[in-house]
Design an enzyme around this catalytic site. Structure first.
Site, PDB file in Angstrom:
ATOM      1  N   ARG A   1       0.835  -1.203   0.000  1.00 35.54           N
ATOM      2  CA  ARG A   1       0.000   0.000   0.000  1.00 35.54           C
ATOM      3  C   ARG A   1       0.871   1.254   0.000  1.00 35.54           C
ATOM      4  NH1 ARG A   1      -5.018  -0.426  -1.983  1.00 35.54           N
ATOM      5  NH2 ARG A   1      -6.294  -2.010  -0.918  1.00 35.54           N
TER       6      ARG A   1
ATOM      7  N   GLU B   1     -14.870  -7.031  -8.054  1.00 40.47           N
ATOM      8  CA  GLU B   1     -13.603  -6.966  -7.329  1.00 40.47           C
ATOM      9  C   GLU B   1     -13.162  -8.354  -6.873  1.00 40.47           C
ATOM     10  OE1 GLU B   1     -11.563  -4.520  -6.994  1.00 40.47           O
ATOM     11  OE2 GLU B   1     -12.836  -2.982  -7.905  1.00 40.47           O
TER      12      GLU B   1
ATOM     13  N   GLU C   1      -9.612  -9.784  -8.432  1.00 41.46           N
ATOM     14  CA  GLU C   1      -8.470  -9.940  -7.542  1.00 41.46           C
ATOM     15  C   GLU C   1      -8.138 -11.394  -7.230  1.00 41.46           C
ATOM     16  OE1 GLU C   1      -8.662  -7.537  -4.051  1.00 41.46           O
ATOM     17  OE2 GLU C   1      -8.628  -5.650  -5.175  1.00 41.46           O
TER      18      GLU C   1
ATOM     19  N   GLU D   1     -16.282   9.042   2.474  1.00 42.13           N
ATOM     20  CA  GLU D   1     -16.189   7.684   1.945  1.00 42.13           C
ATOM     21  C   GLU D   1     -17.001   6.709   2.795  1.00 42.13           C
ATOM     22  OE1 GLU D   1     -12.893   4.563   0.190  1.00 42.13           O
ATOM     23  OE2 GLU D   1     -12.296   5.873   1.842  1.00 42.13           O
TER      24      GLU D   1
ATOM     25  N   GLU E   1      -1.338  -3.441  -9.922  1.00 46.72           N
ATOM     26  CA  GLU E   1      -1.521  -4.472  -8.905  1.00 46.72           C
ATOM     27  C   GLU E   1      -0.487  -5.593  -9.042  1.00 46.72           C
ATOM     28  OE1 GLU E   1      -6.230  -4.347  -7.762  1.00 46.72           O
ATOM     29  OE2 GLU E   1      -5.687  -5.407  -9.617  1.00 46.72           O
TER      30      GLU E   1
END
Length: 223
Positions: free
Chosen positions: A96, A124, A128, A151, A172
């Site tokens: 991250r 997602e 992933e 958010e 990614e």
């Protein structure tokens, strides 16, 4: 003074406030009488396809003037706990940027507000991990950091899993691990997993297991 906004900053929408259910000791009638923040002038100081940073001159609920820096998110956060029949969970590891640290997380990402959040969560999960879920169940909604951002997140439990192909994007570089739920829960409790969507989702699934909200055969595998 009338409220003033640049073209890309709407007033804080009443509909956004109404998404939040109040606890039993409160009431909509009481909430309607509470003083609220008012933006007098707002402008965007920075934006990307994912966020905009806003500067607001406001009047606080106390009636006092205040400057407020605010981050608006253009997508809703979604996260999925992929719980296999044997009580294991598929976890995703990645580096991250914000903390320059490795993070083990549930599959998660963003769903545009025009997109059905459950479909975004399915996307997602598939991108992933390559997993498809026979059943996806909403388990929790919450605000990620409501002092400075708008958010919000919706979390899901995925069961009846089957394997397929991943579809990672250009940034990614992921690792996938299938881990016993008990080990994931322990890592959350020890602070070894710190991602907020993962922490909230794992604790919620454990709560479901011990309160009878999770199918009994699955609950027996994770408690």
């Amino acid at each position: 003074m009338s409220d003033t906004f640049s073209d890309d900053i709407p007033p804080r929408a009443v509909s956004h406030r109404q998404e939040h259910n109040l606890p039993g000791w409160d009431s909509a009638e009481k909430d309607a009488t509470r003083p609220r923040w008012r933006t007098l002038v707002g402008r965007t100081v920075y934006q990307t396809p994912w966020i905009s940073v806003e500067s607001h001159e406001t009047v606080a609920p106390t009636g006092k003037p205040a400057h407020y820096g605010f981050v608006h998110f253009r997508n809703r956060a979604v996260g999925v706990v992929p719980l296999h029949d044997d009580g294991t969970v598929t976890m995703v590891g990645q580096m991250r940027f914000a903390f320059d640290a490795w993070s083990w997380e549930i599959p998660e990402g963003g769903a545009h507000f025009d997109e059905d959040p459950m479909e975004g969560a399915r996307r997602e999960l598939r991108e992933e991990t390559g997993l498809e879920a026979a059943t996806l169940t909403e388990i929790l909604r919450y605000d990620l950091s409501n002092s400075v951002t708008d958010e919000t997140a919706i979390l899901y439990l995925a069961t009846g899993l089957s394997e397929g192909e991943t579809d990672w994007d250009d940034t990614e570089n992921l690792e996938i691990a299938r881990v016993a739920f008990k080990d994931v829960l322990e890592a959350v409790i020890k602070g070894q997993i710190r991602d907020s969507l993962t922490v909230a989702a794992v604790l919620r699934v454990y709560h479901m297991a011990v309160t009878g909200a999770l199918e009994a055969s699955l609950a027996a595998k994770i408690v």
